[in-house]
Design an enzyme around this catalytic site. Structure first.
Site, PDB file in Angstrom:
ATOM      1  CG  HIS A 178     -17.432 -10.211   3.232  1.00 47.67           C
ATOM      2  ND1 HIS A 178     -15.775 -10.865   2.635  1.00 47.67           N
ATOM      3  CD2 HIS A 178     -17.864  -9.526   1.924  1.00 47.67           C
ATOM      4  CE1 HIS A 178     -15.775 -11.361   1.247  1.00 47.67           C
ATOM      5  NE2 HIS A 178     -16.798 -10.531   0.632  1.00 47.67           N
TER       6      HIS A 178
ATOM      7  CE1 TYR B 250      -9.069 -14.179   5.661  1.00 46.49           C
ATOM      8  CE2 TYR B 250      -6.477 -13.931   5.604  1.00 46.49           C
ATOM      9  CZ  TYR B 250      -7.609 -13.563   5.735  1.00 46.49           C
ATOM     10  OH  TYR B 250      -7.030 -12.115   5.064  1.00 46.49           O
TER      11      TYR B 250
ATOM     12  N   PRO C  81       1.412 -10.468   3.440  1.00 45.91           N
ATOM     13  CG  PRO C  81       1.703 -11.382   1.513  1.00 45.91           C
ATOM     14  CD  PRO C  81       1.880 -11.207   2.323  1.00 45.91           C
TER      15      PRO C  81
ATOM     16  CE  LYS D 250      -4.810  -6.177  10.433  1.00 46.27           C
ATOM     17  NZ  LYS D 250      -6.078  -5.356  10.349  1.00 46.27           N
TER      18      LYS D 250
ATOM     19  CE1 TYR E 159      -8.644 -11.343   7.987  1.00 53.71           C
ATOM     20  CE2 TYR E 159      -9.735  -9.422   7.428  1.00 53.71           C
ATOM     21  CZ  TYR E 159      -9.483 -10.647   6.845  1.00 53.71           C
ATOM     22  OH  TYR E 159      -9.517 -11.023   5.845  1.00 53.71           O
TER      23      TYR E 159
HETATM   24  P1  FAD Z   1       2.969   1.056  -2.453  1.00 49.40           P
HETATM   25  O1  FAD Z   1       1.961   0.802  -3.273  1.00 49.40           O
HETATM   26  O2  FAD Z   1       4.377   0.296  -2.534  1.00 49.40           O
HETATM   27  O3  FAD Z   1       3.505   2.847  -3.529  1.00 49.40           O
HETATM   28  C1  FAD Z   1       4.732   3.249  -3.152  1.00 49.40           C
HETATM   29  C2  FAD Z   1       4.497   3.702  -5.099  1.00 49.40           C
HETATM   30  O4  FAD Z   1       6.058   4.597  -4.764  1.00 49.40           O
HETATM   31  C3  FAD Z   1       4.894   3.219  -6.569  1.00 49.40           C
HETATM   32  O5  FAD Z   1       3.361   3.113  -6.820  1.00 49.40           O
HETATM   33  C4  FAD Z   1       6.018   3.248  -6.852  1.00 49.40           C
HETATM   34  O6  FAD Z   1       6.188   3.106  -7.949  1.00 49.40           O
HETATM   35  C5  FAD Z   1       6.204   4.788  -5.795  1.00 49.40           C
HETATM   36  N1  FAD Z   1       8.305   5.209  -5.622  1.00 49.40           N
HETATM   37  C6  FAD Z   1       8.784   3.674  -5.856  1.00 49.40           C
HETATM   38  N2  FAD Z   1       9.930   4.625  -5.804  1.00 49.40           N
HETATM   39  C7  FAD Z   1      10.250   5.659  -6.541  1.00 49.40           C
HETATM   40  C8  FAD Z   1      10.573   6.974  -6.718  1.00 49.40           C
HETATM   41  N3  FAD Z   1      12.106   6.941  -6.251  1.00 49.40           N
HETATM   42  N4  FAD Z   1       9.548   7.553  -6.834  1.00 49.40           N
HETATM   43  C9  FAD Z   1       9.430   8.180  -7.220  1.00 49.40           C
HETATM   44  N5  FAD Z   1       8.150   7.036  -6.409  1.00 49.40           N
HETATM   45  C10 FAD Z   1       8.499   6.168  -6.633  1.00 49.40           C
HETATM   46  N6  FAD Z   1      -0.886  -5.628   1.535  1.00 49.40           N
HETATM   47  C11 FAD Z   1      -2.257  -6.607   1.707  1.00 49.40           C
HETATM   48  O7  FAD Z   1      -2.525  -6.323   2.337  1.00 49.40           O
HETATM   49  N7  FAD Z   1      -3.070  -7.367   0.538  1.00 49.40           N
HETATM   50  C12 FAD Z   1      -2.166  -7.971   0.049  1.00 49.40           C
HETATM   51  O8  FAD Z   1      -2.707  -8.949  -0.526  1.00 49.40           O
HETATM   52  C13 FAD Z   1      -0.808  -7.409  -0.499  1.00 49.40           C
HETATM   53  N8  FAD Z   1      -0.395  -7.741  -2.398  1.00 49.40           N
HETATM   54  C14 FAD Z   1       0.456  -6.950  -2.307  1.00 49.40           C
HETATM   55  C15 FAD Z   1       1.201  -7.921  -3.367  1.00 49.40           C
HETATM   56  C16 FAD Z   1       1.623  -7.285  -3.740  1.00 49.40           C
HETATM   57  C17 FAD Z   1       3.362  -7.156  -4.654  1.00 49.40           C
HETATM   58  C18 FAD Z   1       3.290  -5.953  -3.317  1.00 49.40           C
HETATM   59  C19 FAD Z   1       4.505  -5.169  -3.310  1.00 49.40           C
HETATM   60  C20 FAD Z   1       2.052  -5.288  -1.635  1.00 49.40           C
HETATM   61  C21 FAD Z   1       1.211  -6.165  -1.397  1.00 49.40           C
HETATM   62  N9  FAD Z   1       0.340  -5.133  -0.195  1.00 49.40           N
HETATM   63  C22 FAD Z   1      -0.270  -5.683   0.033  1.00 49.40           C
HETATM   64  C23 FAD Z   1       1.047  -4.487   0.509  1.00 49.40           C
HETATM   65  C24 FAD Z   1       0.501  -3.568  -0.109  1.00 49.40           C
HETATM   66  O9  FAD Z   1      -0.365  -3.181  -1.637  1.00 49.40           O
HETATM   67  C25 FAD Z   1       1.231  -1.846   0.460  1.00 49.40           C
HETATM   68  O10 FAD Z   1       1.202  -2.087   1.799  1.00 49.40           O
HETATM   69  C26 FAD Z   1       0.299  -1.152  -0.195  1.00 49.40           C
HETATM   70  O11 FAD Z   1       0.843  -0.467  -1.463  1.00 49.40           O
HETATM   71  C27 FAD Z   1       1.599   0.899   0.419  1.00 49.40           C
HETATM   72  O12 FAD Z   1       0.949   1.483  -0.321  1.00 49.40           O
HETATM   73  P2  FAD Z   1       2.403   2.656  -0.149  1.00 49.40           P
HETATM   74  O13 FAD Z   1       1.667   3.677  -0.782  1.00 49.40           O
HETATM   75  O14 FAD Z   1       2.900   2.777   0.738  1.00 49.40           O
HETATM   76  O15 FAD Z   1       2.857   1.875  -1.496  1.00 49.40           O
HETATM   77  C1  DHB Z   2      -6.234 -10.495   0.235  1.00 47.20           C
HETATM   78  C2  DHB Z   2      -4.886 -10.297   0.570  1.00 47.20           C
HETATM   79  C3  DHB Z   2      -4.492 -10.476   1.479  1.00 47.20           C
HETATM   80  O1  DHB Z   2      -3.543 -11.017   2.208  1.00 47.20           O
HETATM   81  C4  DHB Z   2      -5.471 -10.984   2.658  1.00 47.20           C
HETATM   82  O2  DHB Z   2      -5.060 -11.548   4.259  1.00 47.20           O
HETATM   83  C5  DHB Z   2      -6.463 -10.993   2.466  1.00 47.20           C
HETATM   84  C6  DHB Z   2      -6.808 -10.489   1.188  1.00 47.20           C
HETATM   85  C7  DHB Z   2      -6.674  -9.957  -1.385  1.00 47.20           C
HETATM   86  O3  DHB Z   2      -5.886  -9.592  -2.010  1.00 47.20           O
HETATM   87  O4  DHB Z   2      -7.719  -9.807  -1.816  1.00 47.20           O
END
Ligand code: FAD
Ligand code: DHB
Length: 405
Positions: free
Chosen positions: A74, A204, A295, A299, A386
């Site tokens: 995009h 948005y 979100p 990022k 972005y």
């Molecule tokens: P996570 O993806 O949270 O991974 C952490 C992992 O650790 C998980 O699999 C969990 O099960 C595991 N864990 C937890 N505790 C333990 C333990 N004690 N022992 C072993 N394993 C454990 N970001 C965006 O940019 N756009 C979005 O639309 C967006 N939507 C989101 C929606 C939700 C509901 C959430 C929670 C987050 C969202 N985010 C979004 C943020 C993005 O998904 C996260 O920033 C990203 O997943 C971070 O990756 P991570 O690996 O640091 O953490």
């Molecule tokens: C999505 C989530 C976001 O927070 C965003 O700014 C753009 C896209 C998504 O889940 O596709």
């Protein structure tokens, strides 16, 4: 059972999985433990937009075969406000930078498949995870595997990649971390819908009823979000109500929102959180374990990937007797973290309606939006934040590569 590895990794989200691969490329062993099942991790609906730097990182690590085939590039976004929908052209404003729509679920599936194909040690569905002796040269990782066997793994370092609710950050003694936190008075109701997107690029929308976002996961699947109250009951939102509200907030003469079956529905709270430093002794925090952004601006996933790119190099150096990159790991990552924290806060507060907001707030938001779409300087600021800033891409190994393709 007592075993040994070089790096113990807590958490099998994008941060932990990518770290285990980046370490394997450098010939460094790791054991990754995850409390959820593989199926759960691969199905959890979350982010969908990758910055240029994230795509380049995944490509340079040999992980982009499917991303390059299926990711949708995009070159901008639409900002909708005050009855108009205006395009912000990233390519033009940033000298060609873009983002790629490729779901976090797909990134996670690609990483798990690759680690398993390369013989990586991944343990899903573990319980009772603990980390100990963090201020020594041999920190310990303890867990019970899915068959009920208790393990103790002696490590050279531990990576806390276990998300915001994990155990690693709380294992750091009180007084070590400084934290900054802001909760927002709204949440996102997100749906995944089995219908082709009604737009070529993300929309948005600022609206008197609150923010709405039209995103997508593929050319046949849409992802849409509505601003709702943080204590919203999802039971109050049958599919018909969601579609009606989305159609209202995106309304524009001559444009229709295509509707289809809702495949997934959830509510996400919105928070800004930063913990510093992202290290205590031989424990290194990465991704959501150390920081959360709201979100808006997509990022969170990108920050998690950028952290572990820096961490893999720092751990490689540390395990070869050079402490310097590990000493600056936290400061290096926090520069990007704070930039994204500010950008996500800025996008969020420009586009959402605060409960009880007065007309002054609305007029200030509209003025900011008009400025962004009419000033090249303001639009460039949005576009470069972005699309993101370059990520450290040094994936060369100190030892002969293992499992690198
Ligand atoms: P996570 O993806 O949270 O991974 C952490 C992992 O650790 C998980 O699999 C969990 O099960 C595991 N864990 C937890 N505790 C333990 C333990 N004690 N022992 C072993 N394993 C454990 N970001 C965006 O940019 N756009 C979005 O639309 C967006 N939507 C989101 C929606 C939700 C509901 C959430 C929670 C987050 C969202 N985010 C979004 C943020 C993005 O998904 C996260 O920033 C990203 O997943 C971070 O990756 P991570 O690996 O640091 O953490
Ligand atoms: C999505 C989530 C976001 O927070 C965003 O700014 C753009 C896209 C998504 O889940 O596709």
């Amino acid at each position: 059972m007592r075993t040994r590895t070089q790096v113990g990794i807590v958490g099998g989200g994008p941060a932990g999985l990518l770290l285990s691969h980046l370490l394997a490329i450098r010939g460094i062993d790791s054991v990754l433990i995850e409390i959820r099942s593989r199926e759960y991790c691969e199905a959890r609906q979350r982010a969908g937009v990758l910055e240029d730097g994230s795509v380049a990182l995944l490509r340079s690590a040999g992980l982009a075969d499917r991303l390059d085939r299926q990711g949708l590039v995009h070159g901008g976004i639409y900002l909708q406000f005050d009855g108009q929908r205006r395009h912000v052209d990233f390519r033009d404003l940033t000298g060609g930078r873009t983002v790629t729509v490729y779901a976090q679920t797909e990134v996670v599936k690609d990483l798990i498949a690759r680690r398993l194909a390369d013989g990586g040690a991944l343990e899903f569905s573990v319980t009772d995870t603990e980390v100990a002796d963090l201020d020594t040269d041999q920190p310990l990782l303890r867990y019970t595997d899915s068959a009920g066997n208790r393990h103790e793994v002696a490590c050279d370092a531990i990576a806390g990649c276990d998300g915001f609710h994990g155990i690693c950050r709380p294992s750091i003694p009180a007084g070590v971390l400084t934290t900054w936190e802001r909760d927002y008075p709204y949440a996102w109701l997100g749906i995944l819908a089995d219908v082709a997107p009604s737009t070529d690029e993300l929309i948005y929308a600022h609206h008197p009823h609150g923010f709405a976002l039209h995103s997508l996961r593929s050319l046949s699947t849409s992802r849409l979000y509505l601003q709702v109250s943080p204590d919203e009951d999802i039971g109050e939102w049958p599919d018909e109500r969601i579609w009606a509200e989305l159609a209202h907030r995106f309304e524009l003469p001559g444009w229709t929102l295509k509707q289809g079956p809702v495949l997934d529905k959830s509510i996400t709270p919105m928070r800004s959180f930063v913990a510093a430093p992202m290290r205590y002794g031989r424990l290194f925090l990465a991704g959501d374990a150390a920081h959360i952004v709201p979100p808006t601006g997509a990022k969170g996933l990108n920050l998690a990937l950028a952290d572990v790119a820096v961490l893999a190099s720092a751990l490689d150096a540390l395990l070869h007797g050079d402490d310097q990159p590990a000493a600056v790991y936290s400061a290096t990552c926090l520069q990007r973290v704070w930039r994204s924290t500010h950008f996500s806060w800025w996008m969020t507060t420009m586009l959402h309606r605060s409960p009880g907001a007065d007309q002054m707030e609305t007029q200030l938001q509209l003025s900011q939006l008009r400025y962004v779409v009419s000033s090249r300087a303001a639009a460039t600021s949005l576009a470069e934040n972005y699309t993101g800033f370059p990520v450290e891409l040094t994936v060369e190994s100190r030892q002969p590569a293992q499992g690198a393709r």
